[in-house]
Design a protein around this motif. Structure first.
Motif, PDB file in Angstrom:
ATOM      1  N   MET A 163      54.874 -52.351  70.244  1.00 16.39           N
ATOM      2  CA  MET A 163      55.751 -52.215  71.473  1.00 16.39           C
ATOM      3  C   MET A 163      56.216 -53.205  72.059  1.00 16.39           C
ATOM      4  SD  MET A 163      54.848 -48.803  73.646  1.00 16.39           S
ATOM      5  CE  MET A 163      54.636 -47.282  72.877  1.00 16.39           C
ATOM      6  N   SER A 164      57.236 -53.565  72.466  1.00 13.84           N
ATOM      7  CA  SER A 164      57.771 -54.708  73.176  1.00 13.84           C
ATOM      8  C   SER A 164      57.249 -54.854  74.590  1.00 13.84           C
ATOM      9  CB  SER A 164      59.383 -54.812  73.115  1.00 13.84           C
ATOM     10  OG  SER A 164      59.832 -53.817  73.968  1.00 13.84           O
ATOM     11  N   GLU A 173      59.477 -50.730  74.829  1.00 16.78           N
ATOM     12  CA  GLU A 173      59.933 -49.841  73.747  1.00 16.78           C
ATOM     13  C   GLU A 173      59.525 -50.062  72.450  1.00 16.78           C
ATOM     14  OE1 GLU A 173      63.678 -53.124  73.555  1.00 16.78           O
ATOM     15  OE2 GLU A 173      63.429 -52.110  75.240  1.00 16.78           O
ATOM     16  N   LYS A 174      59.644 -49.173  71.475  1.00 19.26           N
ATOM     17  CA  LYS A 174      59.142 -49.310  70.117  1.00 19.26           C
ATOM     18  C   LYS A 174      59.861 -50.493  69.236  1.00 19.26           C
ATOM     19  CE  LYS A 174      56.613 -45.294  69.808  1.00 19.26           C
ATOM     20  NZ  LYS A 174      56.270 -44.094  69.081  1.00 19.26           N
ATOM     21  N   VAL A 175      59.242 -51.168  68.751  1.00 21.50           N
ATOM     22  CA  VAL A 175      59.767 -51.915  67.688  1.00 21.50           C
ATOM     23  C   VAL A 175      59.741 -51.701  66.328  1.00 21.50           C
ATOM     24  CG1 VAL A 175      59.831 -54.627  66.876  1.00 21.50           C
ATOM     25  CG2 VAL A 175      59.034 -54.046  69.423  1.00 21.50           C
ATOM     26  N   SER A 176      60.879 -51.561  65.441  1.00 24.55           N
ATOM     27  CA  SER A 176      60.972 -51.285  64.144  1.00 24.55           C
ATOM     28  C   SER A 176      60.181 -52.321  63.336  1.00 24.55           C
ATOM     29  CB  SER A 176      62.302 -51.064  63.872  1.00 24.55           C
ATOM     30  OG  SER A 176      62.164 -50.519  62.375  1.00 24.55           O
ATOM     31  N   LYS A 205      50.312 -48.471  62.086  1.00 25.71           N
ATOM     32  CA  LYS A 205      50.727 -49.382  63.223  1.00 25.71           C
ATOM     33  C   LYS A 205      49.938 -49.723  64.219  1.00 25.71           C
ATOM     34  CE  LYS A 205      55.528 -47.579  62.850  1.00 25.71           C
ATOM     35  NZ  LYS A 205      56.645 -46.712  63.418  1.00 25.71           N
ATOM     36  N   GLN A 206      48.466 -49.776  63.786  1.00 20.43           N
ATOM     37  CA  GLN A 206      47.395 -50.278  64.683  1.00 20.43           C
ATOM     38  C   GLN A 206      46.960 -51.633  64.432  1.00 20.43           C
ATOM     39  OE1 GLN A 206      45.331 -47.820  66.670  1.00 20.43           O
ATOM     40  NE2 GLN A 206      47.572 -46.721  66.037  1.00 20.43           N
ATOM     41  N   GLY A 209      55.040 -57.378  67.901  1.00 16.67           N
ATOM     42  CA  GLY A 209      54.926 -55.557  68.408  1.00 16.67           C
ATOM     43  C   GLY A 209      55.152 -54.561  67.517  1.00 16.67           C
ATOM     44  N   TRP A 210      55.152 -54.978  66.267  1.00 15.30           N
ATOM     45  CA  TRP A 210      55.205 -54.076  65.299  1.00 15.30           C
ATOM     46  C   TRP A 210      53.769 -53.074  65.187  1.00 15.30           C
ATOM     47  CZ3 TRP A 210      56.037 -58.080  60.746  1.00 15.30           C
ATOM     48  CH2 TRP A 210      57.177 -58.539  60.884  1.00 15.30           C
ATOM     49  N   TYR A 240      50.322 -52.126  67.553  1.00 11.83           N
ATOM     50  CA  TYR A 240      50.014 -52.214  68.773  1.00 11.83           C
ATOM     51  C   TYR A 240      48.662 -51.153  68.977  1.00 11.83           C
ATOM     52  CZ  TYR A 240      53.146 -47.989  68.104  1.00 11.83           C
ATOM     53  OH  TYR A 240      53.653 -47.022  67.580  1.00 11.83           O
TER      54      TYR A 240
END
Length: 146
Positions: free
Chosen positions: A1-2, A6-9, A82-83, A143-144, A146
């Motif tokens: 997350m940024s 917001e989620k970052v791709s 995504k951890q 932020g990929w 989080y």
């Protein structure tokens, strides 16, 4: 997350690398179990120097091999989900790889037994583990994960 929440791709190339790395580490786990369960028949197929090296491998070095591949597998799985926790797990894997490779060449004299061609696979394994650490840290910073 940024920073804004917001989620970052994650780039597709990174996801493919993580997926391939997960498979790579599964092969490492298979190799680890092969090493643990090697029998007299498999030993008999080796030349004398290889057999002596296999028999002289200390238990702690085999355990370190297990730490390297299982933490590599776990770290990649965490990144797949995504951890960010995957980054320190992959650092542990890299450290275990470094110590294992150094011990194999210093204690067991793998170079003398296997020759110059034996340097290729340890170099690939070490470089791959290093790139995984770099990608995981980059991913946390961007932020990929989080």
């Amino acid at each position: 997350m940024s920073a804004q929440g917001e989620k970052v791709s994650i780039p597709m190339s990174v996801m493919i690398f993580i997926w391939v790395s997960l498979m790579w580490n599964l092969l490492g786990v298979m190799n680890f179990f092969f090493q643990l369960t090697i029998d007299a028949q498999a030993l008999a197929q080796m030349n004398e120097a290889q057999r002596q090296m296999a028999e002289a491998t200390p238990g702690w070095l085999t355990a370190l091999f297990g730490v390297a591949v299982f933490s590599g597998l776990a770290g990649c799985a965490l990144l797949m989900f995504k951890q960010a926790k995957g980054a320190p797990v992959l650092l542990l894997s890299f450290i275990a790889v470094l110590v294992q490779m150094a011990a194999s060449f210093l204690l067991l004299d793998a170079y003398a037994v296997l020759g110059a061609s034996a340097l290729l696979m340890p170099a690939i394994v070490t470089l791959w583990a290093l790139v995984l650490v770099w990608v995981s840290r980059l991913g946390v910073a961007r932020g990929w994960f989080y």
